[in-house]
Design a protein around this motif. Sequence first.
Motif, PDB file in Angstrom:
ATOM      1  N   VAL A   7       0.854  -1.193   0.000  1.00  0.00           N
ATOM      2  CA  VAL A   7       0.000   0.000   0.000  1.00  0.00           C
ATOM      3  C   VAL A   7       0.884   1.235   0.000  1.00  0.00           C
ATOM      4  O   VAL A   7       1.909   1.294   0.697  1.00  0.00           O
ATOM      5  CB  VAL A   7      -0.919   0.006   1.249  1.00  0.00           C
ATOM      6  CG1 VAL A   7      -1.733   1.283   1.314  1.00  0.00           C
ATOM      7  CG2 VAL A   7      -1.842  -1.194   1.216  1.00  0.00           C
ATOM      8  N   GLU A   8       0.465   2.245  -0.776  1.00  0.00           N
ATOM      9  CA  GLU A   8       1.194   3.513  -0.775  1.00  0.00           C
ATOM     10  C   GLU A   8       0.689   4.364   0.392  1.00  0.00           C
ATOM     11  O   GLU A   8      -0.508   4.648   0.495  1.00  0.00           O
ATOM     12  CB  GLU A   8       0.978   4.252  -2.092  1.00  0.00           C
ATOM     13  CG  GLU A   8       1.762   5.555  -2.156  1.00  0.00           C
ATOM     14  CD  GLU A   8       1.523   6.295  -3.456  1.00  0.00           C
ATOM     15  OE1 GLU A   8       2.115   7.366  -3.650  1.00  0.00           O
ATOM     16  OE2 GLU A   8       0.714   5.800  -4.280  1.00  0.00           O
ATOM     17  N   ILE A   9       1.618   4.770   1.273  1.00  0.00           N
ATOM     18  CA  ILE A   9       1.271   5.567   2.453  1.00  0.00           C
ATOM     19  C   ILE A   9       1.704   7.004   2.197  1.00  0.00           C
ATOM     20  O   ILE A   9       2.887   7.294   1.979  1.00  0.00           O
ATOM     21  CB  ILE A   9       1.947   5.007   3.715  1.00  0.00           C
ATOM     22  CG1 ILE A   9       1.503   3.543   3.931  1.00  0.00           C
ATOM     23  CG2 ILE A   9       1.617   5.857   4.928  1.00  0.00           C
ATOM     24  CD1 ILE A   9       2.198   2.858   5.078  1.00  0.00           C
ATOM     25  N   ILE A  10       0.727   7.889   2.184  1.00  0.00           N
ATOM     26  CA  ILE A  10       0.983   9.304   1.876  1.00  0.00           C
ATOM     27  C   ILE A  10       0.907  10.098   3.172  1.00  0.00           C
ATOM     28  O   ILE A  10      -0.148  10.178   3.814  1.00  0.00           O
ATOM     29  CB  ILE A  10      -0.051   9.833   0.864  1.00  0.00           C
ATOM     30  CG1 ILE A  10      -0.003   8.977  -0.416  1.00  0.00           C
ATOM     31  CG2 ILE A  10       0.201  11.284   0.551  1.00  0.00           C
ATOM     32  CD1 ILE A  10      -1.103   9.310  -1.394  1.00  0.00           C
ATOM     33  N   VAL A  11       2.059  10.669   3.558  1.00  0.00           N
ATOM     34  CA  VAL A  11       2.131  11.526   4.740  1.00  0.00           C
ATOM     35  C   VAL A  11       2.387  12.944   4.251  1.00  0.00           C
ATOM     36  O   VAL A  11       3.479  13.259   3.762  1.00  0.00           O
ATOM     37  CB  VAL A  11       3.240  11.066   5.700  1.00  0.00           C
ATOM     38  CG1 VAL A  11       3.273  11.964   6.932  1.00  0.00           C
ATOM     39  CG2 VAL A  11       3.055   9.618   6.098  1.00  0.00           C
ATOM     40  N   ASP A  12       1.367  13.809   4.318  1.00  0.00           N
ATOM     41  CA  ASP A  12       1.506  15.180   3.826  1.00  0.00           C
ATOM     42  C   ASP A  12       1.107  16.161   4.925  1.00  0.00           C
ATOM     43  O   ASP A  12       1.109  15.827   6.110  1.00  0.00           O
ATOM     44  CB  ASP A  12       0.655  15.374   2.568  1.00  0.00           C
ATOM     45  CG  ASP A  12      -0.796  14.985   2.790  1.00  0.00           C
ATOM     46  OD1 ASP A  12      -1.173  14.803   3.951  1.00  0.00           O
ATOM     47  OD2 ASP A  12      -1.543  14.846   1.791  1.00  0.00           O
ATOM     48  N   ASP A  13       0.725  17.347   4.523  1.00  0.00           N
ATOM     49  CA  ASP A  13       0.399  18.403   5.485  1.00  0.00           C
ATOM     50  C   ASP A  13      -1.011  18.291   6.037  1.00  0.00           C
ATOM     51  O   ASP A  13      -1.440  19.159   6.808  1.00  0.00           O
ATOM     52  CB  ASP A  13       0.558  19.776   4.821  1.00  0.00           C
ATOM     53  CG  ASP A  13       2.014  20.037   4.435  1.00  0.00           C
ATOM     54  OD1 ASP A  13       2.881  19.425   5.070  1.00  0.00           O
ATOM     55  OD2 ASP A  13       2.253  20.828   3.497  1.00  0.00           O
ATOM     56  N   THR A  14      -1.753  17.282   5.635  1.00  0.00           N
ATOM     57  CA  THR A  14      -3.114  17.121   6.156  1.00  0.00           C
ATOM     58  C   THR A  14      -3.042  16.916   7.664  1.00  0.00           C
ATOM     59  O   THR A  14      -2.370  15.993   8.147  1.00  0.00           O
ATOM     60  CB  THR A  14      -3.807  15.916   5.504  1.00  0.00           C
ATOM     61  OG1 THR A  14      -3.764  16.053   4.093  1.00  0.00           O
ATOM     62  CG2 THR A  14      -5.257  15.819   5.968  1.00  0.00           C
ATOM     63  N   PRO A  15      -3.718  17.742   8.418  1.00  0.00           N
ATOM     64  CA  PRO A  15      -3.585  17.642   9.879  1.00  0.00           C
ATOM     65  C   PRO A  15      -4.226  16.385  10.427  1.00  0.00           C
ATOM     66  O   PRO A  15      -5.345  16.020  10.074  1.00  0.00           O
ATOM     67  CB  PRO A  15      -4.316  18.902  10.387  1.00  0.00           C
ATOM     68  CG  PRO A  15      -5.258  19.274   9.294  1.00  0.00           C
ATOM     69  CD  PRO A  15      -4.591  18.856   8.015  1.00  0.00           C
ATOM     70  N   GLU A  16      -3.462  15.683  11.299  1.00  0.00           N
ATOM     71  CA  GLU A  16      -3.940  14.523  12.037  1.00  0.00           C
ATOM     72  C   GLU A  16      -4.549  13.447  11.121  1.00  0.00           C
ATOM     73  O   GLU A  16      -5.555  12.846  11.423  1.00  0.00           O
ATOM     74  CB  GLU A  16      -4.973  14.941  13.095  1.00  0.00           C
ATOM     75  CG  GLU A  16      -4.400  15.878  14.148  1.00  0.00           C
ATOM     76  CD  GLU A  16      -5.432  16.257  15.191  1.00  0.00           C
ATOM     77  OE1 GLU A  16      -6.610  15.852  15.020  1.00  0.00           O
ATOM     78  OE2 GLU A  16      -5.087  16.936  16.162  1.00  0.00           O
ATOM     79  N   ALA A  17      -3.910  13.227   9.968  1.00  0.00           N
ATOM     80  CA  ALA A  17      -4.421  12.222   9.028  1.00  0.00           C
ATOM     81  C   ALA A  17      -3.283  11.709   8.157  1.00  0.00           C
ATOM     82  O   ALA A  17      -2.376  12.450   7.769  1.00  0.00           O
ATOM     83  CB  ALA A  17      -5.538  12.788   8.166  1.00  0.00           C
ATOM     84  N   ILE A  18      -3.346  10.408   7.873  1.00  0.00           N
ATOM     85  CA  ILE A  18      -2.436   9.760   6.926  1.00  0.00           C
ATOM     86  C   ILE A  18      -3.296   9.046   5.893  1.00  0.00           C
ATOM     87  O   ILE A  18      -4.280   8.380   6.240  1.00  0.00           O
ATOM     88  CB  ILE A  18      -1.511   8.754   7.646  1.00  0.00           C
ATOM     89  CG1 ILE A  18      -0.576   9.495   8.607  1.00  0.00           C
ATOM     90  CG2 ILE A  18      -0.697   7.944   6.646  1.00  0.00           C
ATOM     91  CD1 ILE A  18       0.283   8.564   9.440  1.00  0.00           C
ATOM     92  N   ILE A  19      -2.928   9.170   4.638  1.00  0.00           N
ATOM     93  CA  ILE A  19      -3.726   8.600   3.542  1.00  0.00           C
ATOM     94  C   ILE A  19      -3.103   7.283   3.102  1.00  0.00           C
ATOM     95  O   ILE A  19      -1.889   7.207   2.832  1.00  0.00           O
ATOM     96  CB  ILE A  19      -3.818   9.580   2.360  1.00  0.00           C
ATOM     97  CG1 ILE A  19      -4.535  10.857   2.804  1.00  0.00           C
ATOM     98  CG2 ILE A  19      -4.555   8.939   1.188  1.00  0.00           C
ATOM     99  CD1 ILE A  19      -4.568  11.938   1.747  1.00  0.00           C
ATOM    100  N   LEU A  20      -3.943   6.252   3.034  1.00  0.00           N
ATOM    101  CA  LEU A  20      -3.526   4.938   2.533  1.00  0.00           C
ATOM    102  C   LEU A  20      -4.147   4.755   1.150  1.00  0.00           C
ATOM    103  O   LEU A  20      -5.372   4.744   1.012  1.00  0.00           O
ATOM    104  CB  LEU A  20      -3.997   3.826   3.472  1.00  0.00           C
ATOM    105  CG  LEU A  20      -3.636   3.995   4.948  1.00  0.00           C
ATOM    106  CD1 LEU A  20      -4.233   2.854   5.764  1.00  0.00           C
ATOM    107  CD2 LEU A  20      -2.129   4.036   5.127  1.00  0.00           C
ATOM    108  N   SER A  21      -3.307   4.592   0.115  1.00  0.00           N
ATOM    109  CA  SER A  21      -3.798   4.512  -1.260  1.00  0.00           C
ATOM    110  C   SER A  21      -3.435   3.164  -1.873  1.00  0.00           C
ATOM    111  O   SER A  21      -2.262   2.780  -1.897  1.00  0.00           O
ATOM    112  CB  SER A  21      -3.193   5.640  -2.106  1.00  0.00           C
ATOM    113  OG  SER A  21      -3.591   5.507  -3.457  1.00  0.00           O
TER     114      SER A  21
END
Length: 513
Positions: free
Chosen positions: A235-249
């Motif tokens: 799974v691609e794990i996207i850690v960006d500037d979104t506060p208190e959230a990590i996106i799993l793609s």
Amino acid sequence: MEPLGVIVGVVIGLIVGIVIVNLLLSGANKKKAEAVVKEANVEADRIKNEKIHQAKEKFLSLKEDHEKAIQDREKKMRSREDKFRHKEKELSKRIEDNSRKSKEISSSKQRVENQLEVVSKKQSEIDKMHEKQVKQLEELSGYSIDEAKQHLVQALKDEARTDAMSYIKEIQDEAKLNATKEAKKIIIQSIQRVATETAIENSVSVFNIESDELKGRIIGREGRNIRALESATGVEIIVDDTPEAIILSCFDPVRREIARLSLHQLVGDGRIHPARVEEVVGKTKRKLEEEIVETGKRTCIDLGIHGLHPELIRMVGRMKYRSSYGQNLLQHSRETANLCATLASELGLNPKVAKRAGLLHDIGKVPDDEPETPHAILGMKMAEKHGEKPDVCNAIGAHHDEIEMKTLYAPIIQVCDAISGARPGARKEIVESYIKRIKDLEGLALSYDGVTKAYAIQAGRELRVLVESEKVSDKRSDELSFEISQKIQTEMTYPGQVKVTVIREKRAVNYAK
């Protein structure tokens, strides 16, 4: 022969008499011998005369028979001669008739030849007049003969095509009137009785965290932790500037779920390093596999389906983590199974068989490997392998027309699959492909002569076509609607059905000044 016998008898009698006389003369009584001789002579004369008389009578009788036979023969000969003379007369008469007819034919032939000659002359005159008139018509119309023929043939073809389209439409409408009404009634009742929630799946998941400080721990020194997590889960794990959230793609919902559960355990435990990541991911996979089996069992119990092979139960559980055009596959299969049972009951079929086939119809989408075989055929083979009945296997394999439908359950599965997938809100498409399909629909309609505007409405399920009233007649409107629908059917891919409506109106506008 009989007169000869009489003569022989007389001679023998004389010889006997002479012998007797000689015997008598040699004896003592000579006189008696002479008397006996005399009597013998008399008797011999009498016998001779009698035999001669009989011979004459026989001769006369034979002569009469002979003369009678000759007369009969002569009579027959005369009769034959009369017949021959009669036939000769008839033959002579026929010869005369034939001779007369041949003379009449020759005279008629001569008259016909004369008439043909006259007709030929008149025909040549008519041809000259026709050529003259054709030239005049060509000069007046500006068309040659071939061009005029082509225009006439094309006009007749257009007229015949228009009439045929109208006739076909009338027949189709009349034939579908009662059947469509009853089918709509049954389908609407089934849909109303099986109302389910709409579940839309995305290709990304959001993992919420308590604070942004955890992002650094998840990433690890030089990104070791996040690389280990991505490598273990796919799974691609996207850690960006979104506060208190990590996106799993990831396109695979199973992988996303494994990554989400693993992250949840790692964050809760607080120990995040590559070795711990691999350990947690392995445990999560095993736990998720158990949940998949449990989900399959619970689904079968909820639907009242018994006796499924354990492998098929596992495949049913895997559907929870699959989606089709954004629609959850397990939810879609449950809905299809309930719809199939309702329709089968309405049609007098076995609802249990229909429900079983409806639940299993998409198991070909969730195999452990990813073969190139179409999912309907793959699902049919899996069902056959695990002991399902031929009716169920055929319904699974034929619900996308991959094979021939051999039972009534197959069209029921196909219809219910379409009902579940075509409901508004049940599925979604990528925005770009959706916009492209809408534009293609409108462009296809605008390619026809006489069309001024085209609008695809209701998410591309209806196409409204506005035409010029001067160029398109009422009959042509029916024909145009049919042609556009056929072209959409053969050239485009779309869910459900597309309704084509051709609108023709004439507006008369004037101004009062």
